[in-house]
Design an enzyme around this catalytic site. Sequence first.
Site, PDB file in Angstrom:
ATOM      1  N   ARG A 147      -3.723   8.452  59.343  1.00  0.00           N
ATOM      2  CA  ARG A 147      -3.500   9.326  60.497  1.00  0.00           C
ATOM      3  C   ARG A 147      -2.004   9.350  60.788  1.00  0.00           C
ATOM      4  O   ARG A 147      -1.368   8.295  60.833  1.00  0.00           O
ATOM      5  CB  ARG A 147      -4.265   8.777  61.702  1.00  0.00           C
ATOM      6  CG  ARG A 147      -4.279   9.696  62.897  1.00  0.00           C
ATOM      7  CD  ARG A 147      -4.888   9.031  64.130  1.00  0.00           C
ATOM      8  NE  ARG A 147      -3.856   8.451  64.961  1.00  0.00           N
ATOM      9  CZ  ARG A 147      -4.004   8.133  66.256  1.00  0.00           C
ATOM     10  NH1 ARG A 147      -5.169   8.331  66.852  1.00  0.00           N
ATOM     11  NH2 ARG A 147      -3.025   7.598  66.961  1.00  0.00           N
ATOM     12  N   TYR A 159       1.834  10.643  72.723  1.00  0.00           N
ATOM     13  CA  TYR A 159       0.633   9.872  72.406  1.00  0.00           C
ATOM     14  C   TYR A 159       0.699   9.351  70.964  1.00  0.00           C
ATOM     15  O   TYR A 159       1.071  10.079  70.043  1.00  0.00           O
ATOM     16  CB  TYR A 159      -0.647  10.725  72.554  1.00  0.00           C
ATOM     17  CG  TYR A 159      -1.790  10.047  71.844  1.00  0.00           C
ATOM     18  CD1 TYR A 159      -2.408   8.944  72.416  1.00  0.00           C
ATOM     19  CD2 TYR A 159      -2.171  10.433  70.558  1.00  0.00           C
ATOM     20  CE1 TYR A 159      -3.380   8.254  71.741  1.00  0.00           C
ATOM     21  CE2 TYR A 159      -3.150   9.745  69.877  1.00  0.00           C
ATOM     22  CZ  TYR A 159      -3.757   8.655  70.474  1.00  0.00           C
ATOM     23  OH  TYR A 159      -4.701   7.960  69.790  1.00  0.00           O
ATOM     24  N   ASP A 210      -4.407  13.360  65.403  1.00  0.00           N
ATOM     25  CA  ASP A 210      -5.163  13.272  66.664  1.00  0.00           C
ATOM     26  C   ASP A 210      -4.429  14.055  67.755  1.00  0.00           C
ATOM     27  O   ASP A 210      -3.295  13.728  68.107  1.00  0.00           O
ATOM     28  CB  ASP A 210      -5.292  11.794  67.065  1.00  0.00           C
ATOM     29  CG  ASP A 210      -6.305  11.560  68.185  1.00  0.00           C
ATOM     30  OD1 ASP A 210      -6.719  12.542  68.832  1.00  0.00           O
ATOM     31  OD2 ASP A 210      -6.663  10.385  68.401  1.00  0.00           O
ATOM     32  N   HIS A 212      -5.728  14.377  70.809  1.00  0.00           N
ATOM     33  CA  HIS A 212      -6.044  13.615  72.021  1.00  0.00           C
ATOM     34  C   HIS A 212      -6.377  14.522  73.208  1.00  0.00           C
ATOM     35  O   HIS A 212      -5.889  14.316  74.327  1.00  0.00           O
ATOM     36  CB  HIS A 212      -4.903  12.644  72.347  1.00  0.00           C
ATOM     37  CG  HIS A 212      -5.385  11.259  72.676  1.00  0.00           C
ATOM     38  ND1 HIS A 212      -5.122  10.645  73.864  1.00  0.00           N
ATOM     39  CD2 HIS A 212      -6.128  10.382  71.966  1.00  0.00           C
ATOM     40  CE1 HIS A 212      -5.669   9.441  73.876  1.00  0.00           C
ATOM     41  NE2 HIS A 212      -6.287   9.259  72.737  1.00  0.00           N
ATOM     42  N   GLU A 236      -8.312  15.866  65.070  1.00  0.00           N
ATOM     43  CA  GLU A 236      -9.172  15.113  66.004  1.00  0.00           C
ATOM     44  C   GLU A 236      -8.985  15.545  67.451  1.00  0.00           C
ATOM     45  O   GLU A 236      -7.856  15.782  67.889  1.00  0.00           O
ATOM     46  CB  GLU A 236      -8.820  13.632  65.844  1.00  0.00           C
ATOM     47  CG  GLU A 236      -9.532  12.699  66.777  1.00  0.00           C
ATOM     48  CD  GLU A 236      -9.237  11.250  66.411  1.00  0.00           C
ATOM     49  OE1 GLU A 236      -8.983  10.968  65.215  1.00  0.00           O
ATOM     50  OE2 GLU A 236      -9.251  10.398  67.306  1.00  0.00           O
ATOM     51  N   GLU A 262     -14.908  10.386  70.385  1.00  0.00           N
ATOM     52  CA  GLU A 262     -14.635   8.986  70.739  1.00  0.00           C
ATOM     53  C   GLU A 262     -14.916   8.686  72.207  1.00  0.00           C
ATOM     54  O   GLU A 262     -15.128   7.534  72.560  1.00  0.00           O
ATOM     55  CB  GLU A 262     -13.208   8.587  70.352  1.00  0.00           C
ATOM     56  CG  GLU A 262     -12.122   9.262  71.164  1.00  0.00           C
ATOM     57  CD  GLU A 262     -10.721   8.865  70.702  1.00  0.00           C
ATOM     58  OE1 GLU A 262     -10.470   8.893  69.493  1.00  0.00           O
ATOM     59  OE2 GLU A 262      -9.898   8.538  71.569  1.00  0.00           O
ATOM     60  N   ARG A 283     -17.306  11.329  65.971  1.00  0.00           N
ATOM     61  CA  ARG A 283     -16.527  10.084  66.094  1.00  0.00           C
ATOM     62  C   ARG A 283     -17.052   9.125  67.158  1.00  0.00           C
ATOM     63  O   ARG A 283     -16.322   8.256  67.646  1.00  0.00           O
ATOM     64  CB  ARG A 283     -15.058  10.428  66.383  1.00  0.00           C
ATOM     65  CG  ARG A 283     -14.364  10.880  65.118  1.00  0.00           C
ATOM     66  CD  ARG A 283     -12.903  11.123  65.268  1.00  0.00           C
ATOM     67  NE  ARG A 283     -12.215  10.245  66.178  1.00  0.00           N
ATOM     68  CZ  ARG A 283     -11.872   8.980  65.911  1.00  0.00           C
ATOM     69  NH1 ARG A 283     -12.165   8.436  64.745  1.00  0.00           N
ATOM     70  NH2 ARG A 283     -11.235   8.270  66.806  1.00  0.00           N
ATOM     71  N   GLU A 339     -12.272   4.642  61.299  1.00  0.00           N
ATOM     72  CA  GLU A 339     -10.924   4.330  61.793  1.00  0.00           C
ATOM     73  C   GLU A 339     -10.732   2.813  61.792  1.00  0.00           C
ATOM     74  O   GLU A 339     -11.642   2.064  62.141  1.00  0.00           O
ATOM     75  CB  GLU A 339     -10.765   4.866  63.219  1.00  0.00           C
ATOM     76  CG  GLU A 339      -9.380   4.678  63.800  1.00  0.00           C
ATOM     77  CD  GLU A 339      -9.262   5.258  65.211  1.00  0.00           C
ATOM     78  OE1 GLU A 339     -10.283   5.352  65.907  1.00  0.00           O
ATOM     79  OE2 GLU A 339      -8.141   5.615  65.598  1.00  0.00           O
ATOM     80  N   TRP A 402      -4.553  12.786  78.991  1.00  0.00           N
ATOM     81  CA  TRP A 402      -3.712  11.864  78.245  1.00  0.00           C
ATOM     82  C   TRP A 402      -4.132  11.820  76.796  1.00  0.00           C
ATOM     83  O   TRP A 402      -4.974  11.938  76.227  1.00  0.00           O
ATOM     84  CB  TRP A 402      -3.775  10.439  78.810  1.00  0.00           C
ATOM     85  CG  TRP A 402      -3.095   9.489  77.880  1.00  0.00           C
ATOM     86  CD1 TRP A 402      -1.762   9.450  77.569  1.00  0.00           C
ATOM     87  CD2 TRP A 402      -3.702   8.496  77.049  1.00  0.00           C
ATOM     88  NE1 TRP A 402      -1.498   8.500  76.630  1.00  0.00           N
ATOM     89  CE2 TRP A 402      -2.683   7.900  76.281  1.00  0.00           C
ATOM     90  CE3 TRP A 402      -5.027   8.069  76.875  1.00  0.00           C
ATOM     91  CZ2 TRP A 402      -2.934   6.877  75.354  1.00  0.00           C
ATOM     92  CZ3 TRP A 402      -5.271   7.061  75.982  1.00  0.00           C
ATOM     93  CH2 TRP A 402      -4.240   6.452  75.221  1.00  0.00           C
TER      94      TRP A 402
HETATM   95  O1  EZ4 Z   1      -6.580   6.483  72.608  1.00  0.00           O
HETATM   96  O2  EZ4 Z   1      -8.989   3.926  71.942  1.00  0.00           O
HETATM   97  O3  EZ4 Z   1      -8.307   7.739  67.722  1.00  0.00           O
HETATM   98  N1  EZ4 Z   1      -8.016   6.881  68.447  1.00  0.00           N
HETATM   99  C1  EZ4 Z   1      -7.665   7.029  69.725  1.00  0.00           C
HETATM  100  C2  EZ4 Z   1      -7.452   5.747  70.493  1.00  0.00           C
HETATM  101  C3  EZ4 Z   1      -7.691   5.900  71.995  1.00  0.00           C
HETATM  102  C4  EZ4 Z   1      -7.953   4.561  72.622  1.00  0.00           C
HETATM  103  C5  EZ4 Z   1      -8.298   4.688  74.106  1.00  0.00           C
HETATM  104  O4  EZ4 Z   1      -8.736   3.481  74.615  1.00  0.00           O
HETATM  105  O5  EZ4 Z   1      -7.564   8.130  70.203  1.00  0.00           O
HETATM  106  O6  EZ4 Z   1      -6.168   5.256  70.238  1.00  0.00           O
HETATM  107 CO    CO Z   2      -8.561   9.566  68.923  1.00  0.00          CO
END
Ligand code: EZ4
Ligand code: CO
Length: 402
Positions: A147, A159, A210, A212, A236, A262, A283, A339, A402
């Site tokens: 990643r 992030y 990712d 996020h 992701e 996630e 995920r 992961e 976030w």
């Molecule tokens: O931000 O698990 O793909 N992994 C992620 C992680 C999440 C954290 C949050 O607790 O996006 O790093």
């Molecule tokens: Co993630």
Amino acid sequence: MRIAEARVIVTCPGRNFVTLKIITDEGATGVGDATLNGRELAVASYLREHVVPALLGRDPAMIEDTWQYLYQGAYWRRGPVTMSAIAAVDMALWDIKGKVAGLPVYQLLGGRSRAGVTVYGHANAETVDEVLVEVGRYVDMGYRAVRVQTGVPGLTTTYGVGGDRMFYEPADAAIATEVEWSTERYLAAVPPVFARVRDEFGPHLRLLHDVHHRLTPIEAARLGRSLEPYALTWLEDPVRAELQEGFRLIRQHTTTPLAVGEVFNTIWDCQRLISEQLIDYIRTSVVHAGGLTHLRRIFDFASLYHVRSGSHGATDLSPVSLAAALHLDISIPNFGLQEYMRHTRATDTAFPHTYRFEAGYLHPAEEPGLGVDLDEQVAAQYPYQPAALPVNRLEDRTIHSW
Ligand code: EZ4
Ligand code: CO
């Protein structure tokens, strides 16, 4: 055999973890992960006050019945606190069942379906030049999938890019740190990064990214389309997924594969995404989606729709979660990727385990049960420390995901 005792252990060996240890009247023990990053004590309290008293005296062999008892029996359903608590009980009961049977848990799930569990690591750095070095480190360690996250020029924080490269940890302050975001700067920054990484490492290394949950569907569609030349394995969490039908818009515009889940807690959180074939990888994790019993249900359902597993495996999922996930990963037909963010030495010492990394694969434990434990003497040396995830704001100070 009956459940004689259940202990909730909160410890901070490098970061906070909540662990449930179930002990039977015949002395068998099982462990389950109940860690919910930044909200740990809510789950610990849910377990201590409402779950443990109901477990005492139950038959530990009745895993499905116990799951339904805790899920349907509570009347109040779903949500990360409830589902992490149920997950911890479920993992611990599978651990006990394996020990009683004298088999590693993956044998109880149908046995091995592959040679090893392909994992991906996190390469992160401020600049493209630096991230190429990080990707190279993973390739040298044998990883087949990486990643890639970089800083965004003009933003002070991004992030996935942190102080320590191998042990990046976002929950880093008692009161949430505030970070900043600009979608315009981000969308301009990402495609050139992947152009350089592909150019340097060739067509065979699997690359992931990712988002996020930070884009709208049309922004994500544009990003997915702009990344098509670099053949990502997945993009992701392109958007927040409360609105599952939002993924239709992304799908209409790009062939970049999509992964999400996630923060999902149940099969109902991903039902439409899966049945309408709006995603490629699901995920959900063993701890935040109700344990092995429920995660297996999600992955089985996904297998009908060409959706593969891609379990979350960040450092806030304890070695107990990782150990449990590997038993499912090795046994299911529609495994995709796992992961794998490495835990610190302190975490690994607190949670002795026998899963191992070799040549890009993780291998689950071969001994009976999950093959992981919590050393309570070590745990006692690391008391809980409040730690929250960051809060994100746009340049004009509007709150953003976030
Ligand atoms: O931000 O698990 O793909 N992994 C992620 C992680 C999440 C954290 C949050 O607790 O996006 O790093
Ligand atoms: Co993630």
